[in-house]
Design a protein around this motif. Structure first.
Motif: not given
Length: 106
Positions: A6-7, A14-17, A79-81
């Motif tokens: 998942t991560l 591109d859903k990691v801040l 929905t992101g990380s």
């Protein structure tokens, strides 16, 4: 329970801040974004923190691009990380596999 796949998919999509705080800490420690990406894409989750607030998080064991052991703490926000922190583990606090915390005497 957070799954490494998942991560990894968050990273690919591109859903990691990365917070300003974690960016600053990584800069101080000489850890680059490419090191974090490498650790996540080839790493494994070694600890789960399901009660972390505001989102569950986990500790990932992996390697930097120059093959140094690195730990990355990431959240799973559905929905992101977010990268919470990354560091080179201290041998005083970790067993020789760097996946098992040493027992602390109280």
């Amino acid at each position: 329970m957070i799954e490494i796949k998942t991560l990894q998919s968050y990273y690919t999509e591109d859903k990691v801040l990365m917070t300003q705080h974690s960016s600053e800490r990584c800069r101080q420690r000489g850890i680059k974004i490419k090191d974090i990406r490498h650790a996540i894409m080839d790493g494994e989750i070694i600890e789960q923190y399901p009660d972390d607030y505001p989102f569950p998080s986990c500790l990932i064991f992996g390697y930097s691009v120059d093959n140094k052991i690195i730990h990355v703490v990431m959240s799973d926000e559905g929905t992101g990380s977010r990268i919470i922190t990354a560091y080179f583990p201290d041998p005083e606090k970790w067993e020789s596999d760097y996946k098992t915390r040493k027992e602390t005497l109280k």
